[in-house]
Each structure stands twice: as C-alpha cells, then as structure tokens.
Motif scaffolding. Structure first.
Motif, PDB file in Angstrom:
ATOM      1  N   LEU A   8      -6.979  21.453  16.158  1.00 13.65           N
ATOM      2  CA  LEU A   8      -5.613  21.445  15.633  1.00 13.65           C
ATOM      3  C   LEU A   8      -5.558  22.055  14.240  1.00 13.65           C
ATOM      4  O   LEU A   8      -6.400  21.775  13.385  1.00 13.65           O
ATOM      5  CB  LEU A   8      -5.069  20.015  15.574  1.00 13.65           C
ATOM      6  N   ARG A   9      -4.519  22.889  14.019  1.00  9.41           N
ATOM      7  CA  ARG A   9      -4.251  23.468  12.711  1.00  9.41           C
ATOM      8  C   ARG A   9      -2.941  22.892  12.168  1.00  9.41           C
ATOM      9  O   ARG A   9      -2.134  22.327  12.904  1.00  9.41           O
ATOM     10  CB  ARG A   9      -4.126  24.987  12.799  1.00  9.41           C
ATOM     11  N   SER A  10      -2.705  23.095  10.879  1.00 12.18           N
ATOM     12  CA  SER A  10      -1.481  22.588  10.261  1.00 12.18           C
ATOM     13  C   SER A  10      -0.239  23.115  10.957  1.00 12.18           C
ATOM     14  O   SER A  10       0.706  22.369  11.210  1.00 12.18           O
ATOM     15  CB  SER A  10      -1.438  22.984   8.776  1.00 12.18           C
ATOM     16  N   ASP A  11      -0.223  24.404  11.288  1.00 12.43           N
ATOM     17  CA  ASP A  11       0.979  24.973  11.899  1.00 12.43           C
ATOM     18  C   ASP A  11       1.260  24.348  13.263  1.00 12.43           C
ATOM     19  O   ASP A  11       2.406  24.205  13.673  1.00 12.43           O
ATOM     20  CB  ASP A  11       0.872  26.494  12.018  1.00 12.43           C
ATOM     21  N   GLU A  12       0.202  23.948  13.977  1.00 10.90           N
ATOM     22  CA  GLU A  12       0.393  23.290  15.262  1.00 10.90           C
ATOM     23  C   GLU A  12       0.965  21.885  15.072  1.00 10.90           C
ATOM     24  O   GLU A  12       1.800  21.423  15.844  1.00 10.90           O
ATOM     25  CB  GLU A  12      -0.935  23.222  16.013  1.00 10.90           C
ATOM     26  N   PRO A  34      -7.965   8.905  23.925  1.00 14.55           N
ATOM     27  CA  PRO A  34      -8.964   7.842  23.741  1.00 14.55           C
ATOM     28  C   PRO A  34     -10.391   8.255  24.042  1.00 14.55           C
ATOM     29  O   PRO A  34     -11.325   7.606  23.573  1.00 14.55           O
ATOM     30  CB  PRO A  34      -8.497   6.742  24.699  1.00 14.55           C
ATOM     31  N   ASN A  35     -10.585   9.319  24.819  1.00  6.45           N
ATOM     32  CA  ASN A  35     -11.943   9.746  25.169  1.00  6.45           C
ATOM     33  C   ASN A  35     -12.386  10.981  24.391  1.00  6.45           C
ATOM     34  O   ASN A  35     -13.380  11.620  24.737  1.00  6.45           O
ATOM     35  CB  ASN A  35     -12.040  10.027  26.669  1.00  6.45           C
ATOM     36  N   LEU A  36     -11.643  11.295  23.339  1.00  8.81           N
ATOM     37  CA  LEU A  36     -11.973  12.470  22.531  1.00  8.81           C
ATOM     38  C   LEU A  36     -13.338  12.306  21.866  1.00  8.81           C
ATOM     39  O   LEU A  36     -13.624  11.278  21.252  1.00  8.81           O
ATOM     40  CB  LEU A  36     -10.897  12.669  21.464  1.00  8.81           C
ATOM     41  N   THR A  37     -14.176  13.345  21.978  1.00 10.46           N
ATOM     42  CA  THR A  37     -15.499  13.309  21.333  1.00 10.46           C
ATOM     43  C   THR A  37     -15.629  14.353  20.230  1.00 10.46           C
ATOM     44  O   THR A  37     -16.488  14.219  19.360  1.00 10.46           O
ATOM     45  CB  THR A  37     -16.616  13.547  22.364  1.00 10.46           C
ATOM     46  N   SER A  38     -14.777  15.395  20.253  1.00 12.06           N
ATOM     47  CA  SER A  38     -14.898  16.474  19.269  1.00 12.06           C
ATOM     48  C   SER A  38     -13.525  16.817  18.711  1.00 12.06           C
ATOM     49  O   SER A  38     -12.594  17.094  19.466  1.00 12.06           O
ATOM     50  CB  SER A  38     -15.525  17.713  19.922  1.00 12.06           C
ATOM     51  N   LEU A  39     -13.384  16.803  17.391  1.00 13.56           N
ATOM     52  CA  LEU A  39     -12.114  17.099  16.737  1.00 13.56           C
ATOM     53  C   LEU A  39     -12.308  18.126  15.631  1.00 13.56           C
ATOM     54  O   LEU A  39     -13.142  17.950  14.747  1.00 13.56           O
ATOM     55  CB  LEU A  39     -11.518  15.818  16.134  1.00 13.56           C
ATOM     56  N   ARG A  40     -11.511  19.206  15.722  1.00 18.60           N
ATOM     57  CA  ARG A  40     -11.430  20.193  14.640  1.00 18.60           C
ATOM     58  C   ARG A  40     -10.029  20.060  14.052  1.00 18.60           C
ATOM     59  O   ARG A  40      -9.048  20.326  14.727  1.00 18.60           O
ATOM     60  CB  ARG A  40     -11.627  21.609  15.169  1.00 18.60           C
ATOM     61  N   PHE A  41      -9.959  19.664  12.781  1.00 21.55           N
ATOM     62  CA  PHE A  41      -8.671  19.377  12.161  1.00 21.55           C
ATOM     63  C   PHE A  41      -8.553  20.205  10.889  1.00 21.55           C
ATOM     64  O   PHE A  41      -9.273  19.984   9.918  1.00 21.55           O
ATOM     65  CB  PHE A  41      -8.564  17.884  11.851  1.00 21.55           C
ATOM     66  N   ASN A  42      -7.628  21.171  10.913  1.00 20.36           N
ATOM     67  CA  ASN A  42      -7.445  22.095   9.798  1.00 20.36           C
ATOM     68  C   ASN A  42      -6.060  21.881   9.216  1.00 20.36           C
ATOM     69  O   ASN A  42      -5.063  22.204   9.862  1.00 20.36           O
ATOM     70  CB  ASN A  42      -7.612  23.539  10.298  1.00 20.36           C
ATOM     71  N   ALA A  43      -5.982  21.330   8.024  1.00 21.82           N
ATOM     72  CA  ALA A  43      -4.686  20.973   7.442  1.00 21.82           C
ATOM     73  C   ALA A  43      -4.488  21.667   6.098  1.00 21.82           C
ATOM     74  O   ALA A  43      -5.342  21.592   5.211  1.00 21.82           O
ATOM     75  CB  ALA A  43      -4.577  19.462   7.270  1.00 21.82           C
ATOM     76  N   SER A  44      -3.347  22.328   5.957  1.00 21.46           N
ATOM     77  CA  SER A  44      -2.995  22.964   4.689  1.00 21.46           C
ATOM     78  C   SER A  44      -1.732  22.356   4.089  1.00 21.46           C
ATOM     79  O   SER A  44      -1.274  22.801   3.041  1.00 21.46           O
ATOM     80  CB  SER A  44      -2.787  24.479   4.887  1.00 21.46           C
ATOM     81  N   GLN A  45      -1.164  21.353   4.771  1.00 19.87           N
ATOM     82  CA  GLN A  45       0.006  20.636   4.258  1.00 19.87           C
ATOM     83  C   GLN A  45      -0.347  19.154   4.117  1.00 19.87           C
ATOM     84  O   GLN A  45      -0.851  18.541   5.050  1.00 19.87           O
ATOM     85  CB  GLN A  45       1.190  20.793   5.222  1.00 19.87           C
ATOM     86  N   LEU A  46      -0.061  18.613   2.955  1.00 19.43           N
ATOM     87  CA  LEU A  46      -0.431  17.220   2.679  1.00 19.43           C
ATOM     88  C   LEU A  46       0.202  16.258   3.674  1.00 19.43           C
ATOM     89  O   LEU A  46      -0.409  15.259   4.068  1.00 19.43           O
ATOM     90  CB  LEU A  46      -0.009  16.859   1.254  1.00 19.43           C
ATOM     91  N   ASP A  59     -18.302  14.470  16.932  1.00 20.01           N
ATOM     92  CA  ASP A  59     -18.298  15.821  16.366  1.00 20.01           C
ATOM     93  C   ASP A  59     -16.991  16.002  15.609  1.00 20.01           C
ATOM     94  O   ASP A  59     -15.917  16.018  16.209  1.00 20.01           O
ATOM     95  CB  ASP A  59     -18.421  16.848  17.511  1.00 20.01           C
ATOM     96  N   LEU A  60     -17.073  16.139  14.277  1.00 16.40           N
ATOM     97  CA  LEU A  60     -15.866  16.190  13.451  1.00 16.40           C
ATOM     98  C   LEU A  60     -15.955  17.342  12.459  1.00 16.40           C
ATOM     99  O   LEU A  60     -16.926  17.472  11.714  1.00 16.40           O
ATOM    100  CB  LEU A  60     -15.700  14.869  12.694  1.00 16.40           C
ATOM    101  N   ASP A  61     -14.905  18.175  12.471  1.00 11.87           N
ATOM    102  CA  ASP A  61     -14.796  19.294  11.524  1.00 11.87           C
ATOM    103  C   ASP A  61     -13.472  19.138  10.796  1.00 11.87           C
ATOM    104  O   ASP A  61     -12.406  19.337  11.376  1.00 11.87           O
ATOM    105  CB  ASP A  61     -14.849  20.620  12.284  1.00 11.87           C
ATOM    106  N   LEU A  62     -13.545  18.775   9.507  1.00  7.11           N
ATOM    107  CA  LEU A  62     -12.347  18.582   8.699  1.00  7.11           C
ATOM    108  C   LEU A  62     -12.256  19.695   7.665  1.00  7.11           C
ATOM    109  O   LEU A  62     -13.142  19.859   6.822  1.00  7.11           O
ATOM    110  CB  LEU A  62     -12.393  17.235   7.983  1.00  7.11           C
ATOM    111  N   HIS A  63     -11.172  20.471   7.747  1.00  6.74           N
ATOM    112  CA  HIS A  63     -10.937  21.530   6.774  1.00  6.74           C
ATOM    113  C   HIS A  63      -9.590  21.248   6.128  1.00  6.74           C
ATOM    114  O   HIS A  63      -8.542  21.535   6.700  1.00  6.74           O
ATOM    115  CB  HIS A  63     -10.936  22.894   7.460  1.00  6.74           C
ATOM    116  N   LEU A  64      -9.625  20.657   4.934  1.00  6.10           N
ATOM    117  CA  LEU A  64      -8.404  20.262   4.233  1.00  6.10           C
ATOM    118  C   LEU A  64      -8.279  21.112   2.983  1.00  6.10           C
ATOM    119  O   LEU A  64      -9.085  20.985   2.056  1.00  6.10           O
ATOM    120  CB  LEU A  64      -8.454  18.779   3.859  1.00  6.10           C
ATOM    121  N   THR A  65      -7.270  21.989   2.958  1.00  2.00           N
ATOM    122  CA  THR A  65      -7.092  22.867   1.804  1.00  2.00           C
ATOM    123  C   THR A  65      -6.178  22.246   0.759  1.00  2.00           C
ATOM    124  O   THR A  65      -5.816  22.898  -0.223  1.00  2.00           O
ATOM    125  CB  THR A  65      -6.507  24.225   2.243  1.00  2.00           C
ATOM    126  N   ILE A  66      -5.797  21.001   0.983  1.00  2.00           N
ATOM    127  CA  ILE A  66      -4.983  20.272   0.024  1.00  2.00           C
ATOM    128  C   ILE A  66      -5.327  18.794   0.184  1.00  2.00           C
ATOM    129  O   ILE A  66      -5.730  18.353   1.254  1.00  2.00           O
ATOM    130  CB  ILE A  66      -3.473  20.518   0.258  1.00  2.00           C
TER     131      ILE A  66
END
Length: 522
Positions: free
Chosen positions: A113-117, A140-152, A168-175
């Motif tokens: 997921l990205r901020s625009d989504e 509930p069965n999620l094992t991998s999350l890519r979360f890219n947020a540019s809006q607080l 498996d977690l990838d957090l990209h927070l530009t704010i």
C-alpha cells in the motif's frame, strides 16, 4: 486427464467444454485470467485458484467492492493534481455485510500500500473498520506488509493491517516522528524481515526497535547505537544486514571498538552486508568483525573521493577477513543518494586505482559480479587485464568505472583493445563489461581473424576509450564477442548534441562508438 497438462492448459481444456462459466462474485480482480477462469468453472479447484488470485494485493479497491453496494459510494475530490475519486461508506453496517469481504481478505498474504492508495479511502472507511468490522484485522492472515506513507494522516491506518501473523514488514514513512512509529502496534519480536525507512527516526528509536528483534533474518535500518549492533551480532538468524547512514558517533566508535567483547562468533549466519554512506574506516571496522564468515554479498557505499591508498586499505581488509571462496558479489562505490556530478582536480597517481591495488582482490576467485568505482577510474594495462580475467573466471558482470563527473584521462600505457580477448578466453559467462579506458586506436585488423570468441557478452561500456576506425573496431568486437549488441560511453548523454565541444574529444569518440554499435547491430 493427461498428466503433462499444466494449469494454463487445464484451464483452456475446461473452457473448451464449458460455455457458461459460473460467476463467483461481481468483483474486479486484476489477476491472471487463466486462474480467474479456473475459479469460475471448477468448484473442486475454486479454493486453490482464489487463494492464488488474492494472495498478493496492491490495492484496497478489490476488497471494498465486496461490501453491499447500497452502503457505499464513490465521489470526487479536487486536489492540485486534479480530480480524484474517493470511496466512502455511507451507512451503518451489520456483521453479515462483511462476510463476502472477509471471505476474500482472509486469503491475502501480501499487501503493498502507498499513500495515494490509502487516500482514495475516506476517513469514514477506516472509522467503520475500527468500530464495525467483526474481527480485529482487515486481513487477519496477512504475513507481509509494504506500507509507504507520505501523508501524516494515513500513517495510523497501518494499524488495521498489522496482525499477529506479520513476519515481513517494510515501512517507508516520509513524514512523521519517533512517536508516530512507536504508536503502531508492531510485534517486533516475531518479525523475520524488517525494513525501516522513516523520516526523522532517531538513532535511539531505531536502536530500541532493533534490540527487540529476536527472529530477524533480513534487516534494513538507517543507523544504530553500539548496544543494538552488538545485539544483532549475537543472533544466529540474521542473514542479511543493511545499514544506510551508520556513523562513528552513533556507534560510539570514538570511545572504543564496535563490540565490547570482540568474538570470532559475531554474526554467525550473515550472508549479505550492505553499508551505505560510510567512511572507509567504518567499513573496515565492521568487516574486521566478520573474520572468515561465509559472506556471499558485500555492498559498500563510501567516500566518492576515495584515494588509491584508502582503496588499498579497504580491499586489503576484505582479503584478510572474508572467505575467499564464498564471496560472489562485491560492490564498492559512491553512496546511493550521491548526486554531485561536478568534476574535481586531483592527482592521477593519487586517485586512479592501479593493477597492484586490484590484485589485492584476486583471491576472491568465485566472484560472479564485481562493481568498483574510483574517482578517476582504473589504470589497467594488458598484463593486468589478463591477470583479472584469470583471477575471476566466473564473472558475469564486471564494472570498473570512474566517479560521475570525473575528468577524462587516457594515460599512456593503458590496456589495448587486444586485451579484451583475455575476458573472452577466461570469462565464458561474462555478459556485461564496463572498463574506464582502453586504447582502440591502433591494432592489427588481421588479429580479428584469429581472435578467441565468447558468446555471452551482450553489453560493453567503453568509458572514455579512444578510437579512430569504427569499422575496424566493430569487426574486431564482432569476432571476439559475436552476441555484443549494446555499447555505451562515459556520460554518453552529455555528448549527444552534435555541437558539443570538449577538451578531450569525447564528443567525437561518442559518435565513433555509436557507429561501432550501428555496424554491430546492422
């Protein structure tokens, strides 16, 4: 049924005999059409096919469309970039209204997921999820999350996906801030893969997070303190480590060694190491902890103005402390975010890496990829070229280049184009070759009639290599590397204009090398 039929053939066979596929649900799923058809036509394979269809998602739209249509609406909002659709839940939901959505969301294992989504969902959507969803998590069965947020405002929405099965977690927070991250219900002790790229994340916070990891196998973080680094060194699960901006100050190296009690068992399982934007001294300090560990991949982004002496020290540390047989991939170059393209005045003797310095790396005879960068490139003569080819017979990619924006140098005594035959003779798997400079101005055309031929090389970056006769060079290269179809030159984009003038004749060389490529591909 024929045992050799694969899934696609099976689907085609079913569709040939079934003219009216069973409709499962009126929801658009951007996925493999064969699997979608299989899910609609064969009940016994419905569940496996749907599991594959929903396993990885890049949007929430597919799930939200599963809610009853009378509870939802899609409106428009105006932004500087234009009008955008926004999804809203307009009524009060009942537990049964979520049944279809949950029947699919339980199949999702990976979500990106990205901020625009997330912004296309009105706040009402997440308010409803928070108060009316009949279970704790949307997937509930999620094992991998890519979360890219540019809006607080969208960062808190990550909590709806951070279920107990996330490994498996990838957090990209530009704010955001330390508090923003720490407020998320992340179960760090059970994570196996973690990538943290968070704006204004302090060393203290990243170190606190890393110190809580217990089963981590792949970690990417900006910087750590000494205690967190020492914690990682004791884990027997850690296989891959990426540190983006580590510093002597954060690690406390100004007051002592990296590990309070250095031990030969540090990082027992480490296979890949990435250090970016570090000093040569810092890289050497870390490498010294890996004495003969079975490291397979090493990537170091260091000083763009690395001197030949510093390069020799760094290469020597690698040769001393790393296993010569296990290392397969090695890159030493500028940091990933380095953008300065201005040239600098420097002594060739001080900043051009020579054959004896390269020879320090010859013991790593199983290398398959080697990418090295030096401020003024590499001084390689014919003898060094043959020694390199013999030392690294398993290479698939070899990249020896100058720093972007470095001045062009064609020192006397550089390797001749004949020496390329060394790579044809000894490096049969080589597909990509970049050399700072070789001399293609004079050679015997007859030599191409008896040249050793290698049929793997497809790409050649010639750096600032001078040449005179494009046809003769093309004939030679075709004889030695018959599959070669792409040639580039140092900073080629700068010399595309016909009226470009420079003091080194690079614009003429660029046009001449383009003629070589035209001949090779004609």
């Amino acid at each position: 049924m024929h045992p050799a039929l694969d899934v696609a053939e099976l689907v085609d066979l079913i569709l040939d005999h079934l003219t009216t596929p069973h409709r499962l649900v009126d929801v658009e799923i951007p996925c493999n059409k064969s699997l979608a058809a299989l899910a609609r036509t064969c009940k016994s394979l419905q569940d496996p096919a749907l599991n594959v269809l929903w396993r990885e998602q890049y949007t929430l739209s597919n799930l939200l469309r599963c809610l009853p249509s009378h509870l939802c609406e899609v409106g428009k909002i105006r932004k500087l970039s234009g009008s955008h659709h926004v999804f809203r839940i307009t009524g009060t939901t009942q537990p049964s209204d979520w049944d279809i959505l949950l029947s699919y969301s339980t199949r999702i294992r990976t979500l990106r997921l990205r901020s625009d989504e997330l912004e296309v969902c009105d706040a009402s959507v997440f308010d409803k999820i928070s108060t009316e969803l009949p279970c704790d998590f949307l997937c509930p069965n999620l094992t991998s999350l890519r979360f890219n947020a540019s809006q607080l405002s969208v960062i808190p929405r990550a909590r709806f996906f951070l279920g107990p099965k996330i490994v498996d977690l990838d957090l990209h927070l530009t704010i955001g801030s330390d508090e923003t991250l720490l407020d998320l219900p992340i179960q760090y002790p059970t994570l196996q893969n973690l990538s943290l790229s968070c704006f204004h994340l302090t060393c203290a916070t990243s170190s606190k997070i890393v110190s809580s990891l217990r089963e981590i196998t792949h970690l990417s973080a900006d910087t750590l303190d000494r205690a967190a680094f020492e914690h990682l060194s004791r884990l027997d699960t850690l296989k891959s480590l990426c540190l983006i901006y580590p510093s002597f100050e954060d690690m406390g190296l100004t007051s002592g060694p990296l590990l309070s009690q250095p031990t030969s068992s540090a990082f027992p399982a480490l296979q890949k190491l990435y250090l970016d934007d570090v000093t040569p001294e810092f890289a050497i300090e870390v490498i010294s902890l890996l004495s003969h560990r079975q490291l397979e991949s090493l990537d170091i982004g260091t000083d763009p103005f690395l001197s030949k002496t510093a390069a020799h020290r760094l290469y020597s540390a690698l040769a001393t402390h790393l296993s010569h047989s296990s290392l397969l991939n090695l890159r030493i170059g500028t940091p990933s975010d380095y953008t300065d393209s201005h040239s600098f005045k420097a002594s060739i003797a001080e900043y051009m890496v020579d054959g004896p310095t390269l020879a320090v790396l010859f013991p790593f005879q199983n290398l398959t990829e080697l990418r090295l960068q030096a401020p003024l490139g590499f001084f390689i003569d014919d003898s060094t070229a043959w020694d390199m080819a013999r030392a690294w017979p398993h290479l698939r990619r070899l990249h020896l280049a100058a720093k972007a924006g470095a001045p062009c140098h064609n020192p006397h005594g550089i390797m001749s184009i004949h020496a390329l035959t060394a790579f044809a003779r000894y490096c049969s798997d080589l597909t990509s070759l970049t050399l700072t400079t070789f001399d293609a101005r004079t050679f015997l055309i007859a030599d191409s009639m008896h040249a050793v031929s290698q049929s793997s090389l497809e790409f050649l970056d010639v750096g600032t290599s001078p040449l005179r006769d494009s046809l003769a060079v093309a004939l030679f290269l075709h004889a030695v590397f018959p599959k070669l179809d792409r040639i580039t030159i140092f900073d080629e984009w700068m010399w595309d204009e016909a009226d470009q003038v420079d003091g080194f004749g690079v614009n003429q060389q660029c046009r001449a090398w383009k003629q070589v490529q035209e001949i090779l591909t004609s």
